[in-house]
Design an enzyme around this catalytic site. Structure first.
Site, PDB file in Angstrom:
ATOM      1  N   ASN A   1       0.863  -1.178   0.000  1.00 32.99           N
ATOM      2  CA  ASN A   1       0.000   0.000   0.000  1.00 32.99           C
ATOM      3  C   ASN A   1       0.903   1.233   0.000  1.00 32.99           C
ATOM      4  OD1 ASN A   1      -1.789   2.069   0.525  1.00 32.99           O
ATOM      5  ND2 ASN A   1      -2.359   1.357   2.579  1.00 32.99           N
TER       6      ASN A   1
ATOM      7  N   LYS B   1       0.150   4.271  -0.244  1.00 36.47           N
ATOM      8  CA  LYS B   1      -0.466   5.473   0.357  1.00 36.47           C
ATOM      9  C   LYS B   1      -0.184   6.691  -0.537  1.00 36.47           C
ATOM     10  CE  LYS B   1      -0.225   3.241   4.790  1.00 36.47           C
ATOM     11  NZ  LYS B   1      -0.142   3.323   6.234  1.00 36.47           N
TER      12      LYS B   1
ATOM     13  N   HIS C   1      -9.465   0.816   4.822  1.00 36.55           N
ATOM     14  CA  HIS C   1      -8.155   0.989   5.471  1.00 36.55           C
ATOM     15  C   HIS C   1      -8.338   1.903   6.686  1.00 36.55           C
ATOM     16  CE1 HIS C   1      -4.156   2.430   6.330  1.00 36.55           C
ATOM     17  NE2 HIS C   1      -3.738   1.295   5.798  1.00 36.55           N
TER      18      HIS C   1
ATOM     19  N   GLU D   1      -6.851   4.367   7.759  1.00 36.32           N
ATOM     20  CA  GLU D   1      -6.782   5.816   7.499  1.00 36.32           C
ATOM     21  C   GLU D   1      -8.084   6.321   6.859  1.00 36.32           C
ATOM     22  OE1 GLU D   1      -3.025   5.490   5.487  1.00 36.32           O
ATOM     23  OE2 GLU D   1      -2.197   4.879   7.420  1.00 36.32           O
TER      24      GLU D   1
ATOM     25  N   GLU E   1      -5.322  -5.259  10.391  1.00 38.28           N
ATOM     26  CA  GLU E   1      -4.285  -4.272  10.674  1.00 38.28           C
ATOM     27  C   GLU E   1      -4.615  -3.556  11.981  1.00 38.28           C
ATOM     28  OE1 GLU E   1      -2.241  -2.847   6.839  1.00 38.28           O
ATOM     29  OE2 GLU E   1      -4.149  -1.825   6.919  1.00 38.28           O
TER      30      GLU E   1
ATOM     31  N   GLY F   1       2.295   2.125  10.789  1.00 39.82           N
ATOM     32  CA  GLY F   1       3.205   3.255  10.657  1.00 39.82           C
ATOM     33  C   GLY F   1       3.867   3.670  11.959  1.00 39.82           C
TER      34      GLY F   1
ATOM     35  N   SER G   1       3.343  -2.247  10.266  1.00 39.37           N
ATOM     36  CA  SER G   1       4.800  -2.251  10.463  1.00 39.37           C
ATOM     37  C   SER G   1       5.460  -3.585  10.114  1.00 39.37           C
ATOM     38  CB  SER G   1       5.150  -1.817  11.897  1.00 39.37           C
ATOM     39  OG  SER G   1       4.703  -0.484  12.116  1.00 39.37           O
TER      40      SER G   1
END
Ligand code: PGA
Length: 252
Positions: free
Chosen positions: A9, A11, A95, A97, A165, A171, A211
């Site tokens: 991904n 991003k 996702h 985010e 996730e 991150g 991560s």
């Protein structure tokens, strides 16, 4: 047997020139005959040129988001058919985010997953708890809710992949331990068994994300219910992404 998948991904990273360099680096090290699905999800402006860069390779193309409607006055959005035009076979939905930064609700995500599946593409539906949820002992409650509000038997399991996730691991450099991740993956598979049936749940791929790096990939990917990885930061460096692909092959 579930075929492993390593998905990157990207991003909101990479210009066209940077993207071409990255993909060339991945292609250079990729074993085309390896028993693993490899997916890249670049930002939307790179989908057409990246489709060209990966043509005749085993790398597949995915998008990071989609609008649930087929067309209309939705400034800044793209539809499933538009993404299909670029050569996408997969689309990330939900996702963390999108959920936490852009406020996408379960109701919305249920529509998106159906739009993707009905459009003949594969939805990678992302779920995961926040640190607050985990510390309050609510991990499985949140996971169950995220599954139940979006998935049902009308969503073809053949067009579905799950990505677990944990939000606190995305991150942050903090990864779930292999045991923590395996526990949640096993729980997810059981829950999918109640949405579909046991045999279908056994066939569904559940990727881990948060991560994932070359150094921790092997210990995560050897877990019995972890069928691959959704990689953020480490997919932006060709050597790291290909090292994670090698780790999943070694774990098989
Ligand atoms: P990360 O991102 O690997 O940088 O933690 C994973 C993701 O958000 O999919």
């Amino acid at each position: 047997m579930r075929k492993p998948m390593i998905a990157g991904n990207w991003k909101m990273h990479k210009t066209l020139t940077e993207a071409r360099t990255l993909v060339a680096g991945v292609l250079d090290k990729l074993d085309e005959s390896a028993e693993v699905d490899v997916l890249i999800c670049p930002p939307v402006q790179l989908l057409f040129p990246m489709a060209k860069s990966i043509a005749n390779s085993k790398i597949m193309l995915g998008a990071q988001n989609v609008h649930e409607e087929a067309s209309g006055a939705y400034t800044g959005e793209v539809s499933v058919a538009m993404l299909k035009d670029t050569g996408c076979s997969h689309i990330l939905v939900g996702h963390s985010e999108r959920r936490h930064v852009f406020g996408e609700s379960g109701d919305r995500l249920a529509k998106k997953v159906r739009a993707v599946v009905q459009g003949g593409l594969i939805a990678i539906y992302c779920i995961g708890e926040t640190l607050e949820d985990r510390e309050a002992g609510r991990t499985t409650v949140v996971i169950d809710q995220q599954i139940d509000e979006v998935l049902a038997s009308d969503v073809s399991a053949e067009h579905l992949i799950i990505a677990y996730e944990p939000v606190w691991a995305i991150g942050t450099g903090k990864t779930a331990s292999p045991e923590q991740a395996q526990d949640v993956h096993a729980h997810i598979r059981t829950r999918l068994g109640s949405v579909y049936d046991e045999a279908t749940a056994q066939k569904l791929r559940i990727l881990y994300g948060g991560s994932v790096k070359p150094g921790n990939a092997a210990s995560l990917l050897t877990q019995v219910d972890i069928d691959g990885a959704l990689v953020g930061g480490a997919c932006l460096v060709a050597e790291d992404f290909t090292a994670i692909i090698s780790a999943v092959l070694a774990a098989a």
